[in-house]
Motif scaffolding. Structure first.
Motif, mmCIF file in Angstrom:
data_model
loop_
_atom_site.group_PDB
_atom_site.id
_atom_site.type_symbol
_atom_site.label_atom_id
_atom_site.label_comp_id
_atom_site.label_asym_id
_atom_site.label_seq_id
_atom_site.Cartn_x
_atom_site.Cartn_y
_atom_site.Cartn_z
ATOM 1 N N PRO A 1 9.065 68.008 -47.018
ATOM 2 C CA PRO A 1 10.420 66.911 -47.804
ATOM 3 C C PRO A 1 10.335 68.199 -49.012
ATOM 4 O O PRO A 1 9.672 68.564 -49.608
ATOM 5 C CB PRO A 1 9.237 65.540 -47.808
ATOM 6 C CG PRO A 1 8.631 65.466 -46.395
ATOM 7 C CD PRO A 1 8.448 66.676 -46.148
ATOM 8 N N GLY A 2 11.776 67.780 -49.179
ATOM 9 C CA GLY A 2 12.131 68.610 -50.383
ATOM 10 C C GLY A 2 12.167 70.027 -50.715
ATOM 11 O O GLY A 2 13.001 70.415 -51.390
ATOM 12 N N GLY B 1 12.817 64.897 -51.366
ATOM 13 C CA GLY B 1 11.530 64.462 -50.895
ATOM 14 C C GLY B 1 11.539 63.060 -50.967
ATOM 15 O O GLY B 1 11.251 62.925 -48.997
ATOM 16 N N THR C 1 7.197 64.239 -40.547
ATOM 17 C CA THR C 1 7.447 65.307 -41.412
ATOM 18 C C THR C 1 6.159 66.011 -41.931
ATOM 19 O O THR C 1 5.102 65.246 -41.461
ATOM 20 C CB THR C 1 7.311 64.243 -42.728
ATOM 21 O OG1 THR C 1 6.840 63.664 -43.441
ATOM 22 C CG2 THR C 1 9.065 64.485 -42.997
ATOM 23 N N ASP D 1 14.060 63.066 -47.941
ATOM 24 C CA ASP D 1 13.630 63.740 -46.555
ATOM 25 C C ASP D 1 13.515 62.855 -45.761
ATOM 26 O O ASP D 1 13.203 62.596 -45.179
ATOM 27 C CB ASP D 1 13.164 64.720 -46.549
ATOM 28 C CG ASP D 1 14.254 65.374 -47.106
ATOM 29 O OD1 ASP D 1 15.353 65.888 -46.854
ATOM 30 O OD2 ASP D 1 13.537 66.854 -47.543
#
Length: 213
Positions: free
Chosen positions: A195-196, A105, A119, A108
């Motif tokens: 993210p992640g 994350g 995001t 990202d």
């Protein structure tokens, strides 16, 4: 025969057990691999803070699905707040799978910032103050359990004069997106990176959807 009814305190253990298997096979089941902390984010607060907006699907005496709703998201801890609490309480940075998720994350987020790409984030729009999470076991899919839960939730929204409801799922969870569209939700806004999150090594993206009576 599927029965849809309001949540009762005696359902807690059954819902907690169901949480761990209801999303099997979907991209949303692959968050960070620590069931207890994920339940602390996406189930337990609804049982404790808004039980009147929680409905269960039962067949043969067994709970096979639930819908956890919130009429006014501004009165409920945000997903970011719930995640921060879970990270601290369960020491997720010291657990292999959650730690890997969190590390991805961070990468990202840094990459998105460099490329000036959005995001995933929370949703705040007075037109759609309510939100929901729904989970149905794989064996109960196609039985009408999910439709029954959504109908009960829509009835509650209408009865409380709610102007609208939103939900957030994964764009890659096409089965879920099709279901929500069929019951009246519409896709809203872009589909930013989560993210992640990964499925088969591929990045996943957030899909916001909205409904109005």
């Amino acid at each position: 025969m599927i029965e849809i009814r309001s949540f009762a305190e005696t359902d807690r253990a059954a819902l907690r057990e169901l949480f761990g298997r209801a999303g099997e096979g979907s991209p949303s089941s692959l968050l960070w691999g620590h069931e207890e902390s994920e339940a602390a984010m996406y189930l337990e607060p609804y049982m404790s803070q808004e039980p009147d907006s929680l409905f269960v699907a039962v067949t043969g005496g067994h709970v096979v699905g639930y819908l956890a709703g919130c009429l006014d998201s501004s009165t409920f801890p945000s997903e970011k707040e719930r995640m921060e609490r879970a990270i601290a309480k369960y020491r997720l940075v010291f657990r292999p799978k959650p730690a890997a998720f969190l590390a991805r994350g961070m990468v990202d987020l840094a990459s998105a910032a460099v490329r000036r790409k959005p995001t995933a984030r929370g949703f705040d729009d007075a037109r759609w103050p309510a939100h929901l999470h729904i989970n149905v076991t794989p064996l109960a899919r196609g039985t009408g359990a999910a439709d029954g839960l959504m109908k009960r939730w829509f009835d509650r929204l209408v009865q409380t004069d709610s102007p609208g409801c939103y939900l957030q799922t994964l764009a890659e969870n096409t089965r879920a997106v099709r279901f929500f569209e069929r019951v009246g939700f519409a896709r809203h806004g872009p589909t930013p990176l989560v993210p992640g999150a990964r499925q088969g090594g591929r990045q996943l993206h957030q899909q916001t959807m909205v409904w109005q009576p």
